[in-house]
Design an enzyme around this catalytic site. Sequence first.
Site, PDB file in Angstrom:
ATOM      1  N   ASP A  16      -1.469  -1.355  11.617  1.00  0.00           N
ATOM      2  CA  ASP A  16      -2.106  -0.604  10.438  1.00  0.00           C
ATOM      3  C   ASP A  16      -3.653  -0.846  10.369  1.00  0.00           C
ATOM      4  OD1 ASP A  16      -1.670   0.830   7.905  1.00  0.00           O
ATOM      5  OD2 ASP A  16      -2.399  -1.174   7.096  1.00  0.00           O
ATOM      6  N   SER A  17      -4.091   0.120   9.562  1.00  0.00           N
ATOM      7  CA  SER A  17      -5.616  -0.112   9.260  1.00  0.00           C
ATOM      8  C   SER A  17      -6.186  -1.215   8.665  1.00  0.00           C
ATOM      9  CB  SER A  17      -5.907   0.923   8.409  1.00  0.00           C
ATOM     10  OG  SER A  17      -5.370   1.228   7.124  1.00  0.00           O
ATOM     11  N   GLY A  49      -8.289   6.024   5.328  1.00  0.00           N
ATOM     12  CA  GLY A  49      -7.582   7.325   4.683  1.00  0.00           C
ATOM     13  C   GLY A  49      -8.734   8.357   4.448  1.00  0.00           C
ATOM     14  N   CYS A  79       1.152   3.030   9.581  1.00  0.00           N
ATOM     15  CA  CYS A  79       0.104   3.662   8.733  1.00  0.00           C
ATOM     16  C   CYS A  79       0.251   5.035   8.716  1.00  0.00           C
ATOM     17  CB  CYS A  79      -1.282   3.078   9.273  1.00  0.00           C
ATOM     18  SG  CYS A  79      -2.604   4.080   8.519  1.00  0.00           S
ATOM     19  N   ASN A  80       0.344   5.531   7.561  1.00  0.00           N
ATOM     20  CA  ASN A  80       0.700   7.154   7.462  1.00  0.00           C
ATOM     21  C   ASN A  80      -0.724   7.685   7.998  1.00  0.00           C
ATOM     22  OD1 ASN A  80       3.190   7.709   5.551  1.00  0.00           O
ATOM     23  ND2 ASN A  80       2.332   5.961   4.993  1.00  0.00           N
ATOM     24  N   THR A  81      -1.965   7.518   7.811  1.00  0.00           N
ATOM     25  CA  THR A  81      -3.196   8.221   7.974  1.00  0.00           C
ATOM     26  C   THR A  81      -3.256   8.117   9.504  1.00  0.00           C
ATOM     27  OG1 THR A  81      -4.055   7.153   5.956  1.00  0.00           O
ATOM     28  CG2 THR A  81      -5.417   8.155   7.671  1.00  0.00           C
ATOM     29  N   GLU A 164      -6.667  -3.384  -2.045  1.00  0.00           N
ATOM     30  CA  GLU A 164      -7.385  -4.165  -0.973  1.00  0.00           C
ATOM     31  C   GLU A 164      -8.150  -5.052  -2.009  1.00  0.00           C
ATOM     32  OE1 GLU A 164      -7.820  -4.124   2.556  1.00  0.00           O
ATOM     33  OE2 GLU A 164      -6.320  -3.081   2.820  1.00  0.00           O
ATOM     34  N   CYS A 198       2.057   6.318   1.823  1.00  0.00           N
ATOM     35  CA  CYS A 198       0.735   5.399   2.191  1.00  0.00           C
ATOM     36  C   CYS A 198       1.580   3.749   2.243  1.00  0.00           C
ATOM     37  CB  CYS A 198      -0.548   5.232   1.560  1.00  0.00           C
ATOM     38  SG  CYS A 198      -1.600   4.132   1.657  1.00  0.00           S
ATOM     39  N   HIS A 200       0.262   1.021   1.444  1.00  0.00           N
ATOM     40  CA  HIS A 200      -0.358   0.187   0.526  1.00  0.00           C
ATOM     41  C   HIS A 200       0.388   0.146  -0.806  1.00  0.00           C
ATOM     42  CE1 HIS A 200      -3.883  -0.558   3.329  1.00  0.00           C
ATOM     43  NE2 HIS A 200      -4.515  -1.295   2.490  1.00  0.00           N
TER      44      HIS A 200
HETATM   45  N1  DGL Z   1      -1.905   1.995   4.706  1.00  0.00           N
HETATM   46  C1  DGL Z   1      -2.675   3.027   5.117  1.00  0.00           C
HETATM   47  C2  DGL Z   1      -1.655   4.556   5.307  1.00  0.00           C
HETATM   48  O1  DGL Z   1      -0.395   4.218   5.271  1.00  0.00           O
HETATM   49  C3  DGL Z   1      -4.021   3.602   4.505  1.00  0.00           C
HETATM   50  C4  DGL Z   1      -4.788   2.849   4.108  1.00  0.00           C
HETATM   51  C5  DGL Z   1      -6.183   3.335   4.741  1.00  0.00           C
HETATM   52  O2  DGL Z   1      -6.800   4.250   3.999  1.00  0.00           O
HETATM   53  O3  DGL Z   1      -6.607   2.761   5.613  1.00  0.00           O
HETATM   54  O4  DGL Z   1      -1.980   5.725   5.140  1.00  0.00           O
END
Ligand code: DGL
Length: 280
Positions: A16-17, A49, A79-81, A164, A198, A200
């Site tokens: 993940d990011s 993101g 991570c979706n992004t 965060e 997302c 998070h």
């Molecule tokens: N957790 C990341 C996601 O699922 C997004 C967090 C980011 O912007 O890095 O998209």
Amino acid sequence: MPFLRNLIKGPIGVFDSGYGGLTILKEIRKALPEYDYLYLGDNARTPYGTRSFEVVYEFTLEAVVRLFEMGCPLVILACNTASAKALRSIQQNDLPYLDNSRRVLGVIRPTAESIGEVTKSRHVGILATSGTIRSESYPMEIKKLFPDITVTGVACPMWVPLVENKEYDSEGADFFVKKYINELLSRDKDIDTIVLGCTHYPLLLDKIRRFTPEGINIITQGEYVAASLKDYLSRHDEIATRCTRNSKCEFLTTESVEKFKESASIFLHEDVEVRSITLE
Ligand code: DGL
């Protein structure tokens, strides 16, 4: 040398990011506790993101290469992004020369698959980062599987920073939680299912529930991704047999070990073994 490559065994990589992927890892470990996991958070370069397609792709590829180097036969982009902006290119263009016997999977497809059974009105809302919304990955995946579903997406650029910065429980967060939910529901009044696209966002779940009208389903991804991985491993013995099973879980971060430990405990409620690395 494909012969040697096929012998590589190791943990399942989870990338993940930052910290968000820990919400996915937690559910995967619940569903598949016997496997070993190596989590990598690119905390030094988060958030992804708001970054361009090219940059997210480059960073994600670096992470996948590192997890391959560390012996992972399978990497989950939690991570979706990264799933939206890098998964397809990595699967189609990079895997063939990196090592075609390994696999990289994302979180958008398993989430999209879950929606068909949940929505009755066939109107679904997606809340995600700007990058994920702009990529149109959710509408594309959902349309492929359920052409009758109408999908509306709204970007929530303030939600990742709230999480965060540990403000997800604060009164100040109420404003931004309400703002994006109201924006989504004002764009399509028939929405009966909202996907938190997302990793998070589950930390904001209490507030999201509080400000969402009753009767609207809220989908978090962890359980669906875990169930989909379990199913995948049961159907792909050639990958499953290469994933080691000692119930070990290790963590890598591109930030400092102290910083990662402090924040990871919020997501996992346990002390973790962490190493700091650099990606390039
Ligand atoms: N957790 C990341 C996601 O699922 C997004 C967090 C980011 O912007 O890095 O998209």
